[in-house]
Scaffold this motif. Structure first.
Motif: not given
Length: 566
Positions: A412-434
């Motif tokens: 809600n504070m930043v209008g441009n999605i490119a400024q807050f969406e992760p880049n790159p955005l991983p295609d998996h969840w964050n597994s601690m074992r891996g």
């Protein structure tokens, strides 16, 4: 495990038989010593040997009878020798079978590359299975995983270096279990479990009579070969030497039998003490800001057996120990009773979802610290670092239907999605074992009675709606009027306490976190965050598309009151 039970039964048969063997050999020696002068002593000894190898229904030779060796002595010695060979061979086969089964189970539980050296892992599992078989034989209800944890922290501590120094750890464990204190716990227990397994490996192994390597323990002495050696001595007119050798061998057999019996008794003593410790944990009283004697014993056991440096360091403070015991009560109450209602009553992996206020701090630790023990299969984090979640995301995590393809981000504070969406955005969840990288510290805070969400969760918990098949939802909600007993606590302590509770119920679990992971006032560490997984800019929230999914309105309402939404 059936292989361990059969091996345990055979060991007790062997112990009984060896004790009888020693007695009968002594009797037989006395009879042979009393053979009248002029009798054919060599023929008498040959009769012993041939009689021992033959069927029990065959009578002793006339030479032996005439020499004064009784039929009953021959018969009893023969029966015991045959039984000894049979049981010894069986023990070797059962031990091999047990090792194969344990190796297969290790691959399932720990993967192709188990923790620590494979040989030590295998020895630890064999020892744990044997102790569990001993416990079941005596009808002592101790969980297998509880035994595994104890063995890894004591007899096989070198596999997972960490925690207190060995001498200090032993002192804590002895204090907790009520054992005589000593610099090394193996001294107070007279013998280590590892040595017990090595001694079992000697049973039934063929060795030359008089061999010092095996004969010194009396475990590997072959009774057939023993009598054969006597025959050689008598044939060489060394009758006195033969008699002494037979007597010494009888003594060694008894000593070997007694040594293994003492080792099994020591293991049984440990089992009894561990049952007492398990009962102390299960019977913890109400929440408190101080610890009584039983709770101090629990803490001593935890401090002595824990090999995680981060956990041990956190527990050094007395206030943290009080918090730990209260957290143990919290999980024992809220998790222990749920095990009775799960679809699969035992043996299968369950999913545990922590729901709490959360934040990250600038204190990094290995990701593997959130998978501290084998009964924690994995810990999964869903949002990038420095990112909040809304009720849709929390609901998806809680229900188990969240997918990486459905996630979205808004700020809600930043209008441009490119400024807050992760880049790159991983295609998996964050597994601690891996993960091989360090992660920021994660702190979880409880939902208190002052918050609107507390009423929703309290009611939901009262209605026992926190388990969905084999998925258990644990909201970090302060019990009524106990706000002073619960504070902000690191996630790794939540997971460690969960591991403790799982071990006394013989369960394994995968942990899932439903909490916001914003940095608050902590310094930004974008490079470290990106290296480990991904990150977002301040104020970013992760949501998921619900796809018109049927929703449990009571659970969603509780999560909505805690996390909010668009």
């Amino acid at each position: 495990m059936e292989a361990a039970k059969l091996l345990c039964d055979s060991l007790f048969r062997w112990l009984e038989n060896r004790e009888e063997c020693a007695g009968e050999l002594s009797k037989l020696t006395q009879e042979l010593e009393n053979v009248p002068q002029g009798s054919n002593i060599f023929q008498a000894f040959r009769a012993v040997l041939s009689r021992s190898a033959a069927s029990a229904s065959v009578s002793p030779t006339p030479t032996a009878t005439e020499a004064g060796v009784s039929s009953s002595a021959f018969n009893k010695a023969s029966e015991l020798i045959k039984e000894d060979e049979k049981v010894g061979t069986s023990i070797q086969k059962l031990l091999r079978d047990l090792k194969v089964r344990c190796g297969e189970d290790l691959k399932v539980r720990c993967g192709e590359a188990p923790l620590g050296a494979h040989a030590d892992e295998l020895d630890c599992e064999v020892t744990s299975q044997l102790m569990w078989a001993l416990a079941r034989r005596s009808k002592t209800p101790v969980p297998l995983d509880f035994l595994r944890g104890f063995n890894r922290a004591t007899f096989f501590r070198h596999m997972t270096p960490g925690g207190l120094a060995p001498a200090e750890a032993s002192d804590f464990i002895c204090k907790a279990l009520g054992l005589d204190r000593s610099p090394e716990i193996t001294s107070s227990l007279k013998v280590s479990a590892k040595e017990m397994v090595k001694n079992i490996e000697l049973i039934g192994i063929k060795a030359e009579a008089g061999s010092k390597a095996l004969g010194a323990t009396g475990l590997g002495i072959s009774l057939y070969d023993l009598i054969g050696e006597c025959e050689k001595m008598v044939k060489g007119n060394r009758v006195t030497e033969a008699s002494k050798f037979l007597q010494d061998s009888s003594r060694q057999i008894l000593e070997g039998q007694q040594k293994l019996k003492e080792q099994l008794d020591a293991m049984h003593e440990i089992i009894q003490k561990l049952v007492q410790m398990k009962n102390l944990i299960q019977n913890l009283g109400g929440y408190s800001l101080s610890m009584n004697e039983d709770e101090q014993r629990i803490m001593a056991y935890i401090m002595g057996t824990c090999t995680d440096n981060t956990v041990v360091s956190w527990l050094q403070e007395l206030t943290h120990q009080n918090e730990f015991v209260n957290l143990l009560r919290f999980f024992r109450e809220n998790l222990g009773r749920i095990f009775l209602d799960l679809t699969n009553p035992s043996g299968d992996d369950i999913d545990i979802v922590f729901v709490a206020h959360g934040r990250i701090v600038d204190l990094f630790m290995p990701a593997g610290g959130l998978v501290p023990t084998p009964n924690i299969r994995d810990t999964v984090i869903y949002s990038p670092w420095n990112c909040a979640i809304d009720s849709n995301t929390a609901f998806g995590i809680a229900q188990g239907f969240i997918r990486v393809t459905n996630r979205e981000f808004y700020n809600n504070m930043v209008g441009n999605i490119a400024q807050f969406e992760p880049n790159p955005l991983p295609d998996h969840w964050n597994s601690m074992r891996g993960s091989l990288h360090n992660i920021p510290g994660i702190l979880l805070s409880p939902v208190t009675q002052e918050e609107r969400a507390w009423d929703f969760f309290h009611q939901f918990w009262t209605n026992r709606g926190m388990e969905i098949e084999d998925r258990v939802i644990i909201p970090y909600v302060v019990p009524q009027d106990e706000v002073n007993a619960f504070r902000e606590i690191p996630l790794y302590m939540f997971i460690f306490v969960t591991s403790c509770i799982l071990s006394i119920h013989d369960r394994t679990a995968t942990v899932h976190l439903a909490a916001c992971l914003g940095r608050g006032g902590s310094p930004a560490r974008p490079e470290e965050w990106r290296t480990q997984y991904a990150y977002t800019s301040d104020g970013t929230v992760m949501t998921v598309n619900m796809d018109d999914r049927d929703m449990d309105t009571e659970l969603f309402r509780a999560l909505r009151s805690l996390f909010g939404g668009r």
